[in-house]
Design an enzyme around this catalytic site. Structure first.
Site, short mmCIF file in Angstrom:
data_model
loop_
_atom_site.label_atom_id
_atom_site.label_comp_id
_atom_site.label_asym_id
_atom_site.label_seq_id
_atom_site.Cartn_x
_atom_site.Cartn_y
_atom_site.Cartn_z
CB ALA A 83 -0.88 0.02 1.26
CB THR A 100 -0.82 1.14 -4.68
OG1 THR A 100 0.23 1.21 -5.64
CG2 THR A 100 -0.50 0.03 -3.68
CB THR A 134 -5.67 1.45 8.51
OG1 THR A 134 -5.54 2.49 9.46
CG2 THR A 134 -6.53 1.97 7.36
CG ASP A 135 -6.88 2.76 13.70
OD1 ASP A 135 -6.29 3.30 12.73
OD2 ASP A 135 -6.53 2.98 14.89
N PRO A 215 8.66 18.38 14.96
CG PRO A 215 8.40 17.77 12.70
CD PRO A 215 9.28 17.55 13.89
#
Ligand code: NAD
Ligand code: DAU
Length: 355
Positions: A83, A100, A134-135, A215
């Protein structure tokens, strides 16, 4: 020995998974990876000399190549890690994410279905297609909302999460319509060895060690649920071996932290491990920067299903996992310099400015 086709096995989680499976001799691995900026053959130094690890450079969207690999290697299982995975890059340029994550996964499903339909028993019943998701497909939670369960409606907010959600729906449809024995896992934020330093934890470790600004987006109070990568790989293995076809399984660390809590933990561990550093305390390097557009406020995972059905639980705490992770980055300076390529420098310059 049975064969598993793993896609994206030169990336962060995929390579940790391949190393885990090969070190225990669970299966022979055919590892299909395009080697984008995020893929790194150094992640696979150990399996390189292993006759039961076959690396193939290629695109999951290349139907003829995937068809040929399936016929040639006759895998019992396909595990799809491949991915585009970074949210900020998806905001900057969504096209490869659609290509993808959506079109590539669709191609892989099509070829896997054709291959599975040609199998005889008992190979046909044993076959599994596991899609690693994924969550983030569930969207963003308020402070008092219950954690995401497998029944939470999808509400993706970024081009990345929308592309993953689209792929999840295709996987679901291929089971429901054609009977392909699929499994989907939806996991929370991973951290650990071999993570590309565009993601929060390795970026903070490497910037901290070299005295660069850390950052932090917005107010630093966005919440993520952190899981050590080895625990994620163990969860995928138990889902492959015992999960029910057509089902989805949420995986999480039960470890909700604000980004500032994560960054403070990284800083204080680097303070301890590098007592001679001129940059101590490393927390003085924190710099609040412009927020990510559409930044999801909170993710949390309810992992009750995988715990009760399959007996999986994370082994690492955030403290032990983070210590292992920082040690790994300290000990693998060659790996770090190998990935800090021109492309990486360009992303950092473009995304964070010159400082
Ligand atoms: P990563 O970006 O580190 O690795 C992705 C790998 O896929 C790279 O090796 C890359 O070369 C390869 N790849 C990209 N496009 C490809 C294509 N078209 N064909 C073949 N290979 C291709 O990603 P990661 O963090 O290891 O994530 C792996 C998977 O887990 C992804 O599907 C991601 O959505 C999912 N996930 C990640 C996390 C996390 O915290 N990192 C959490 C939950 C789920
Ligand atoms: O939740 C699972 C997801 O976790 C995976 O599906 C993704 O592939 C993975 O990249 C990760 O997505 P996040 O966007 O949550 O991870 P990232 O490391 O990019 O950011 C974590 C948090 O830290 C997020 O709230 C944004 C913030 N952040 C990130 C970076 C890179 C900063 O404050 N500063 C930064 O420089």
């Amino acid at each position: 020995m049975k064969t598993w086709l793993v896609t994206g096995g030169a990336g962060f989680i995929g390579s940790n998974f391949v190393l885990r499976i090969r070190s225990r001799g669970v299966a022979r691995i055919v590892n299909l990876d395009l080697l984008t900026y995020a893929g790194n053959l150094r992640n696979l130094d150990a399996p390189h000399s292993d006759p039961n690890h076959v690396f193939v450079r290629g695109d999951i969207g290349d139907r003829e190549m995937v068809r040929d690999l399936l016929v040639r290697h006759q895998p019992e299982t396909v595990v799809n890690f491949a991915a585009e995975s970074h949210v900020d890059r998806s905001i900057d340029g969504p096209d490869p994410f659609i290509q993808t994550n959506v079109v590539g996964t669709f191609s892989l499903l099509k070829e896997s279905l054709r291959y599975w339909q040609g199998l005889e028993e008992p190979s046909r019943s044993a076959f599994r297609f596991l899609h690693v998701s994924t969550d983030e497909v569930y969207g963003s939670l308020g402070p008092d909302d219950p954690a995401f369960s497998e029944r939470t409606p999808y509400a993706p907010n970024s081009p990345y999460s929308a592309s993953k959600a689209a792929a999840d729906h295709l996987v679901r449809a291929y089971h429901h319509t054609y009977g392909l024995p699929t499994l989907t896992t939806n996991c929370s934020n991973n951290y650990g060895p071999r993570q590309f330093p565009e993601k929060l934890i390795p970026l903070m470790i490497l910037n901290g060690l070299s005295g660069k600004p850390l950052p932090v987006y917005g107010d630093g109070l966005n919440v993520r649920d952190w899981l050590y990568v080895e625990d994620h790989c163990a969860a995928i293995e138990v889902v492959l071996l015992g999960g029910r076809p057509g089902e989805t399984y949420n995986i999480g660390g039960g470890c909700e932290l604000t980004n500032m809590e994560v960054v403070r933990s990284v800083c204080s561990l680097i303070d301890q491990l590098r007592p001679e550093s001129p940059h101590r305390p490393h927390s003085s390097l924190v710099s609040f920067v412009k927020d990510r557009p559409g930044h999801d406020r909170r993710y949390a995972i309810d992992a009750a299903k995988i715990q009760s059905e399959l007996g999986w639980r994370p082994e690492e705490t955030f403290e032990t996992g983070l210590r292992k992770t920082i040690h790994w980055y300290l000990e693998n300076t060659d790996w770090v310099s190998s990935i800090q390529t021109g492309e990486y420098q360009e992303w950092i310059r473009k995304h964070y400015g010159e400082s």
